[in-house]
Design a protein around this motif. Structure first.
Motif, PDB file in Angstrom:
ATOM      1  N   TYR A  94       0.820  -1.213   0.000  1.00 31.32           N
ATOM      2  CA  TYR A  94       0.000   0.000   0.000  1.00 31.32           C
ATOM      3  C   TYR A  94       0.854   1.264   0.000  1.00 31.32           C
ATOM      4  O   TYR A  94       0.509   2.252  -0.648  1.00 31.32           O
ATOM      5  N   GLN A 113      -4.433   5.137  -0.314  1.00 34.06           N
ATOM      6  CA  GLN A 113      -3.516   4.002  -0.201  1.00 34.06           C
ATOM      7  C   GLN A 113      -2.667   4.108   1.067  1.00 34.06           C
ATOM      8  O   GLN A 113      -2.377   3.101   1.720  1.00 34.06           O
ATOM      9  N   ARG A 116      -4.592   2.871   3.961  1.00 39.51           N
ATOM     10  CA  ARG A 116      -4.576   1.401   3.980  1.00 39.51           C
ATOM     11  C   ARG A 116      -3.267   0.886   4.567  1.00 39.51           C
ATOM     12  O   ARG A 116      -3.251  -0.083   5.316  1.00 39.51           O
ATOM     13  N   SER A 120      -2.736  -1.290   8.139  1.00 37.80           N
ATOM     14  CA  SER A 120      -2.148  -2.629   8.091  1.00 37.80           C
ATOM     15  C   SER A 120      -0.813  -2.733   8.832  1.00 37.80           C
ATOM     16  O   SER A 120      -0.224  -3.812   8.894  1.00 37.80           O
TER      17      SER A 120
END
Length: 145
Positions: A94, A113, A116, A120
């Protein structure tokens, strides 16, 4: 053995700064791997993205890496390393996509992005590589403010 040779030759070319040669070798390896070897395709696409001169081509290879990761099972990844967790691939994937979008002048997509990537980060272990990813996320976050 042919695939191993292509990979090693590609790595050597990349290390020597011969990006076009490395791209050609890795693209040949990409074709030789076939659709089923998603673990190696993920890793290879990740490397190929970094060898691109064109940001749009870099984005396309990073998307391929993400697609391969999305179809990779934990069991398949762990055939290479028993502790390997597929979810730990995502922060870097990402992050690269966010960087690609920023290079292409698409800050809103870059922010998506990057968010994200941030969500994560908990998948990463505490090691030097992961610290580098976390630092890169923070640096890109600062650039996108």
């Amino acid at each position: 053995m042919e695939r191993i040779g292509l990979g090693l030759d590609g790595v050597r070319a990349a290390q020597r700064g011969r990006s076009a040669e490395a791209r050609a070798l890795f693209e040949a390896l990409w074709e030789a791997l076939g659709e089923r070897d998603v673990f190696h395709r993920c890793v290879l696409a990740h490397y190929l993205a970094d060898l691109q001169d064109d940001p749009a081509a870099e984005l396309e290879w990073d998307r391929r890496a993400l697609a391969a990761a999305d179809s990779l099972t934990a069991e398949r990844a762990q055939t290479y390393e028993s502790a390997l967790q597929v979810r730990a691939f995502y922060p870097s994937l990402y992050l690269n996509l966010a960087s690609d979008h920023l290079k292409l002048g698409e800050p809103d997509l870059a922010r998506e992005q990057l968010e994200r990537a941030v969500r994560s980060l908990d998948a990463l272990p505490e090691d030097v590589y992961s610290a580098g990813i976390r630092t890169a996320v923070d640096e890109l976050r600062q650039r996108l403010r």
